[in-house]
Design a protein around this motif. Structure first.
Motif, PDB file in Angstrom:
ATOM      1  N   THR A 198      18.572 -48.354  55.814  1.00 10.38           N
ATOM      2  CA  THR A 198      19.214 -47.208  56.461  1.00 10.38           C
ATOM      3  C   THR A 198      18.226 -46.362  57.263  1.00 10.38           C
ATOM      4  O   THR A 198      18.441 -46.106  58.436  1.00 10.38           O
ATOM      5  CB  THR A 198      19.900 -46.327  55.408  1.00 10.38           C
ATOM      6  N   ARG A 199      17.146 -45.937  56.633  1.00  9.30           N
ATOM      7  CA  ARG A 199      16.175 -45.079  57.328  1.00  9.30           C
ATOM      8  C   ARG A 199      15.279 -45.878  58.263  1.00  9.30           C
ATOM      9  O   ARG A 199      14.909 -45.405  59.341  1.00  9.30           O
ATOM     10  CB  ARG A 199      15.308 -44.336  56.321  1.00  9.30           C
ATOM     11  N   TYR A 212      35.032 -45.824  49.608  1.00  7.82           N
ATOM     12  CA  TYR A 212      33.982 -45.693  50.612  1.00  7.82           C
ATOM     13  C   TYR A 212      33.317 -47.037  50.896  1.00  7.82           C
ATOM     14  O   TYR A 212      32.986 -47.359  52.035  1.00  7.82           O
ATOM     15  CB  TYR A 212      32.918 -44.694  50.146  1.00  7.82           C
ATOM     16  N   ARG A 227      31.639 -42.545  59.302  1.00  6.23           N
ATOM     17  CA  ARG A 227      30.673 -41.508  59.668  1.00  6.23           C
ATOM     18  C   ARG A 227      31.387 -40.310  60.292  1.00  6.23           C
ATOM     19  O   ARG A 227      31.058 -39.155  60.012  1.00  6.23           O
ATOM     20  CB  ARG A 227      29.642 -42.065  60.656  1.00  6.23           C
ATOM     21  N   ALA A 261      33.009 -37.549  58.203  1.00 11.45           N
ATOM     22  CA  ALA A 261      32.094 -36.639  57.496  1.00 11.45           C
ATOM     23  C   ALA A 261      31.611 -37.211  56.167  1.00 11.45           C
ATOM     24  O   ALA A 261      31.353 -36.476  55.216  1.00 11.45           O
ATOM     25  CB  ALA A 261      32.737 -35.278  57.278  1.00 11.45           C
ATOM     26  N   ASN A 271      28.592 -39.294  54.240  1.00  9.69           N
ATOM     27  CA  ASN A 271      27.189 -39.666  54.404  1.00  9.69           C
ATOM     28  C   ASN A 271      27.046 -41.162  54.129  1.00  9.69           C
ATOM     29  O   ASN A 271      26.815 -41.587  53.000  1.00  9.69           O
ATOM     30  CB  ASN A 271      26.305 -38.856  53.450  1.00  9.69           C
ATOM     31  N   ASN A 284      24.771 -43.402  55.083  1.00 12.33           N
ATOM     32  CA  ASN A 284      23.452 -43.888  54.677  1.00 12.33           C
ATOM     33  C   ASN A 284      23.212 -43.710  53.181  1.00 12.33           C
ATOM     34  O   ASN A 284      22.706 -44.615  52.509  1.00 12.33           O
ATOM     35  CB  ASN A 284      22.352 -43.168  55.462  1.00 12.33           C
ATOM     36  N   ASN A 285      23.590 -42.545  52.657  1.00 13.70           N
ATOM     37  CA  ASN A 285      23.413 -42.318  51.223  1.00 13.70           C
ATOM     38  C   ASN A 285      24.255 -43.287  50.395  1.00 13.70           C
ATOM     39  O   ASN A 285      23.812 -43.777  49.351  1.00 13.70           O
ATOM     40  CB  ASN A 285      23.791 -40.881  50.861  1.00 13.70           C
ATOM     41  N   HIS A 286      25.453 -43.557  50.886  1.00 17.05           N
ATOM     42  CA  HIS A 286      26.312 -44.475  50.136  1.00 17.05           C
ATOM     43  C   HIS A 286      25.745 -45.893  50.153  1.00 17.05           C
ATOM     44  O   HIS A 286      25.766 -46.583  49.130  1.00 17.05           O
ATOM     45  CB  HIS A 286      27.726 -44.478  50.720  1.00 17.05           C
TER      46      HIS A 286
END
Length: 352
Positions: A148-149, A223, A235, A238, A240, A242-244
């Motif tokens: 993700t990052r 999700y 996305r 609203a 998140n 990436n966190n999921h």
């Protein structure tokens, strides 16, 4: 009402997002996608029954026995633990090739912790379990963050983790299998039974039941399916994303760590060379069970059926006396065929 059910008002963002079964609410293809999902799972059950029937007819004395049934179930339970995590990963349109190496790495760390503490009591076993789970979580966190990052594809990320975890496991183990698993662990989780059912099978079924509930009945499951179906829409709702995604990879890593601890109990050694094809077994089980490789459709119950097919096939090959190399050929061919059929059927149903 969840964020997925209250999409933003802009035209682009208001596209419907997938539900837990992978179909977009209100879309013309939602019913067809659900039917494909059910059809794949039904075919998996029929294939499993056909294999059982064939081997029962060919070798009734060896194949049809409670002992052999338990052997198949124990073998399948090892793959089921990592296949449940793989189901969530593939449902978000990801992949995790590192599960086999993470399993081995977690087993090595767990055993080193137990040997360092010494003894054979419950606290030692709990420390080993915690070490295995934390090791798996750490690798899952790495996979999720790099994907993700770092913007690296899941295929490359987890392939790198596969190599790195393997190398570190060998370094920690000194290049050879470690022994000295606490006897209590082997006698209980490794060989113990409850009402005739091995504890390893019970652990795997408990994890599968929890995974099925999470996938079908919770926001986390919704999700997961939605991200695999339409990540951009999620996305804009609203969420998140990436966190999921990181959480999904952490879940996969944690279950690989748990499988590493179970493997220690079962084999009483770290089995450094015994898990190179575990990711193939897990992916095959997930896809055979009805989870789509393109994401958006996931079924843990289907994975339970899917994980039994290669285990029954392998057991049948052994009973028939076929060379073990043919088992890998059959599994590889089965994966390609299942994916090909799955993709063609989905494209045909979507077009119609």
């Amino acid at each position: 009402m969840s964020e997925l059910e209250t999409a933003p008002t802009s035209t682009d963002a208001a596209r419907p997002v997938a539900t837990a079964d992978g179909a977009r609410p209100g879309s013309q293809t939602s019913g067809r996608l659900r039917n494909v999902h059910r059809t794949q799972r039904s075919w998996s059950v029929l294939v499993l029954l056909a294999l059982i029937t064939i081997f029962s007819v060919m070798r009734p004395e060896q194949f049809v026995s409670w002992f052999n049934a338990k052997s198949i179930a124990v073998d399948a339970s090892s793959y089921l633990l990592i296949a449940v995590g793989m189901t969530f990963v593939i449902t978000i349109a990801g992949i995790d090739l590192s599960v086999g190496s993470v399993l081995v790495f977690s087993g090595v760390v767990s055993l080193k912790v137990m040997l360092a503490i010494g003894g054979d009591g419950p606290l030692v076993l709990l420390a080993g379990l915690a070490a295995a789970l934390l090791s798996g979580v750490a690798w899952g966190l790495v996979n999720g963050l790099v994907t993700t990052r770092g913007g690296v594809s899941p295929l490359i990320t987890t392939l790198g983790s596969f190599a790195a975890a393997t190398g570190l496991a060998y370094l920690l183990a000194g290049g050879q299998d470690m022994h000295g698993v606490p006897r209590t662990l082997a006698d209980t989780l490794g060989f113990g039974e409850f009402l005739g059912v091995p504890y390893t099978v019970l652990v795997a079924l408990t994890v599968a039941a929890a995974g099925a509930f999470v996938m079908s009945q919770t926001r986390f499951g919704r999700y997961t399916a939605a991200i695999g179906s339409n990540e951009e829409a999620v996305r804009r709702a609203a969420v998140n994303v990436n966190n999921h995604i990181v959480k999904v990879y952490v879940l996969s890593g944690a279950l690989a760590g748990l499988s590493g601890f179970v493997s220690l109990a079962r084999f009483q050694t770290t089995t450094l060379n015994g898990h190179q094809t575990d990711m193939l077994q897990a992916i095959l089980a997930v896809v055979i069970g009805g989870t789509s490789l393109i994401g958006g459709v996931g079924t843990v119950l289907g994975t339970v059926v899917g994980v039994m097919i290669p285990s029954v096939l392998t057991d049948g090959f052994v009973i028939l006396g076929l060379e073990p190399f043919w088992q890998q050929v059959a599994l590889g061919a089965a994966l390609v065929i299942v994916v090909m059929v799955d993709q063609r059927r989905r494209r045909r149903d979507v077009r119609t």
